[in-house]
Write a protein that holds these residues in place. Structure first.
Motif, PDB file in Angstrom:
ATOM      1  N   TYR A   9     -28.688  34.434 -73.008  1.00 43.02           N
ATOM      2  CA  TYR A   9     -27.438  34.887 -72.307  1.00 43.02           C
ATOM      3  C   TYR A   9     -26.348  35.294 -72.780  1.00 43.02           C
ATOM      4  O   TYR A   9     -26.582  34.997 -74.251  1.00 43.02           O
ATOM      5  CB  TYR A   9     -27.232  33.755 -71.142  1.00 43.02           C
ATOM      6  N   ASP A  10     -25.577  36.032 -72.370  1.00 41.29           N
ATOM      7  CA  ASP A  10     -24.285  36.467 -72.993  1.00 41.29           C
ATOM      8  C   ASP A  10     -23.416  35.349 -73.195  1.00 41.29           C
ATOM      9  O   ASP A  10     -22.564  35.010 -72.379  1.00 41.29           O
ATOM     10  CB  ASP A  10     -23.792  37.443 -72.306  1.00 41.29           C
ATOM     11  N   PHE A  22     -23.706  25.300 -65.394  1.00 46.81           N
ATOM     12  CA  PHE A  22     -23.673  24.985 -64.182  1.00 46.81           C
ATOM     13  C   PHE A  22     -25.398  24.390 -63.876  1.00 46.81           C
ATOM     14  O   PHE A  22     -25.620  23.419 -63.358  1.00 46.81           O
ATOM     15  CB  PHE A  22     -23.192  25.737 -63.117  1.00 46.81           C
ATOM     16  N   ALA A  23     -26.276  25.633 -64.437  1.00 44.96           N
ATOM     17  CA  ALA A  23     -27.336  25.430 -64.167  1.00 44.96           C
ATOM     18  C   ALA A  23     -27.972  24.341 -64.962  1.00 44.96           C
ATOM     19  O   ALA A  23     -28.971  23.459 -64.524  1.00 44.96           O
ATOM     20  CB  ALA A  23     -28.299  26.588 -64.728  1.00 44.96           C
ATOM     21  N   GLU A  24     -27.456  23.977 -66.222  1.00 47.60           N
ATOM     22  CA  GLU A  24     -28.056  22.916 -67.192  1.00 47.60           C
ATOM     23  C   GLU A  24     -27.608  21.539 -66.404  1.00 47.60           C
ATOM     24  O   GLU A  24     -28.564  20.427 -66.441  1.00 47.60           O
ATOM     25  CB  GLU A  24     -27.463  23.016 -68.345  1.00 47.60           C
ATOM     26  N   ARG A  25     -26.668  21.423 -65.992  1.00 47.98           N
ATOM     27  CA  ARG A  25     -25.890  20.029 -65.468  1.00 47.98           C
ATOM     28  C   ARG A  25     -26.567  19.898 -63.942  1.00 47.98           C
ATOM     29  O   ARG A  25     -27.000  18.907 -63.795  1.00 47.98           O
ATOM     30  CB  ARG A  25     -24.527  20.400 -65.110  1.00 47.98           C
ATOM     31  N   CYS A  26     -26.966  20.910 -63.040  1.00 46.37           N
ATOM     32  CA  CYS A  26     -27.034  20.644 -61.693  1.00 46.37           C
ATOM     33  C   CYS A  26     -28.675  20.818 -61.408  1.00 46.37           C
ATOM     34  O   CYS A  26     -29.151  20.102 -60.733  1.00 46.37           O
ATOM     35  CB  CYS A  26     -26.274  21.380 -60.858  1.00 46.37           C
ATOM     36  N   LEU A  27     -29.146  21.803 -62.117  1.00 43.02           N
ATOM     37  CA  LEU A  27     -30.629  22.305 -62.022  1.00 43.02           C
ATOM     38  C   LEU A  27     -31.797  21.599 -62.848  1.00 43.02           C
ATOM     39  O   LEU A  27     -32.825  21.361 -62.498  1.00 43.02           O
ATOM     40  CB  LEU A  27     -30.806  23.655 -61.924  1.00 43.02           C
ATOM     41  N   ALA A  33     -31.395  26.760 -73.566  1.00 42.59           N
ATOM     42  CA  ALA A  33     -30.550  27.923 -73.240  1.00 42.59           C
ATOM     43  C   ALA A  33     -29.629  28.311 -74.453  1.00 42.59           C
ATOM     44  O   ALA A  33     -29.412  27.415 -75.048  1.00 42.59           O
ATOM     45  CB  ALA A  33     -29.694  27.814 -72.134  1.00 42.59           C
ATOM     46  N   THR A  34     -29.552  29.617 -74.690  1.00 47.74           N
ATOM     47  CA  THR A  34     -29.132  30.000 -75.962  1.00 47.74           C
ATOM     48  C   THR A  34     -28.303  31.334 -75.764  1.00 47.74           C
ATOM     49  O   THR A  34     -28.935  32.337 -75.202  1.00 47.74           O
ATOM     50  CB  THR A  34     -30.020  30.129 -77.272  1.00 47.74           C
ATOM     51  N   PRO A  35     -27.113  31.360 -76.290  1.00 45.18           N
ATOM     52  CA  PRO A  35     -26.568  32.741 -76.294  1.00 45.18           C
ATOM     53  C   PRO A  35     -27.274  33.568 -77.182  1.00 45.18           C
ATOM     54  O   PRO A  35     -27.759  33.239 -78.377  1.00 45.18           O
ATOM     55  CB  PRO A  35     -25.130  32.564 -76.773  1.00 45.18           C
ATOM     56  N   TRP A  36     -27.435  35.047 -76.832  1.00 44.72           N
ATOM     57  CA  TRP A  36     -28.019  36.079 -77.665  1.00 44.72           C
ATOM     58  C   TRP A  36     -27.428  36.357 -78.979  1.00 44.72           C
ATOM     59  O   TRP A  36     -27.870  36.467 -80.180  1.00 44.72           O
ATOM     60  CB  TRP A  36     -28.317  37.310 -76.786  1.00 44.72           C
ATOM     61  N   TRP A  57     -35.300  35.605 -69.646  1.00 38.65           N
ATOM     62  CA  TRP A  57     -36.392  34.281 -69.941  1.00 38.65           C
ATOM     63  C   TRP A  57     -37.536  34.788 -70.619  1.00 38.65           C
ATOM     64  O   TRP A  57     -38.168  35.533 -70.478  1.00 38.65           O
ATOM     65  CB  TRP A  57     -36.819  33.921 -68.367  1.00 38.65           C
ATOM     66  N   VAL A  58     -37.812  33.932 -71.822  1.00 36.72           N
ATOM     67  CA  VAL A  58     -38.948  34.074 -72.724  1.00 36.72           C
ATOM     68  C   VAL A  58     -39.822  33.074 -72.776  1.00 36.72           C
ATOM     69  O   VAL A  58     -39.483  31.876 -72.910  1.00 36.72           O
ATOM     70  CB  VAL A  58     -38.272  34.321 -74.222  1.00 36.72           C
TER      71      VAL A  58
END
Length: 131
Positions: A9-10, A22-27, A33-36, A57-58
């Motif tokens: 992600y950016d 939010f996704a990491e915490r709740c989902l 997950a890493t910034p490009w 998503w890779v």
């Protein structure tokens, strides 16, 4: 080859970063997950232009999914009932609606909560030739 899926992600975009946190915490998705900006894009088979334009998503096998399909893959890797939502996002006509909604959000992310001027896409990529 990486061992798990990677969400790229950016990291300069506050809205994008907040969404990923939010996704990491709740989902609690099963991915890294890493910034490009801090990622070896070549190793993942991604161009900087694509990483600037959409979340990616890779998979461990090297398949790359972008935009709404990357979000669907993220949801499919999450815990609870989220994989069902992710699977629905992969099916037409929901997929078409999700792609349109994703593009609207991506094009306007600097205006969304948490967004800043740094979230704006480069003007050369705001035209019609974006996917």
């Amino acid at each position: 080859m990486q061992r798990q899926s990677v969400l790229v992600y950016d990291g300069d975009c506050a809205f994008c970063t907040s969404s990923v946190r939010f996704a990491e915490r709740c989902l609690r998705p099963r991915c890294a997950a890493t910034p490009w900006q801090f990622t070896d894009l070549v190793r993942l088979g991604i161009t900087q232009q694509r990483a600037e334009r959409e979340v990616l998503w890779v998979t461990p096998a090297g398949s790359v999914h972008g935009g709404a399909q990357a979000v669907a893959k993220l949801l499919m890797s999450a815990r609870g009932g989220w994989p069902v939502v992710g699977a629905l996002l992969m099916l037409p006509p929901v997929r078409w609606v999700a792609q349109g909604a994703y593009r609207i959000i991506a094009n306007n992310r600097q205006r969304l909560p948490g967004g800043t001027a740094a979230c704006a896409l480069p003007s050369s990529r705001n035209g019609r030739n974006r996917s």
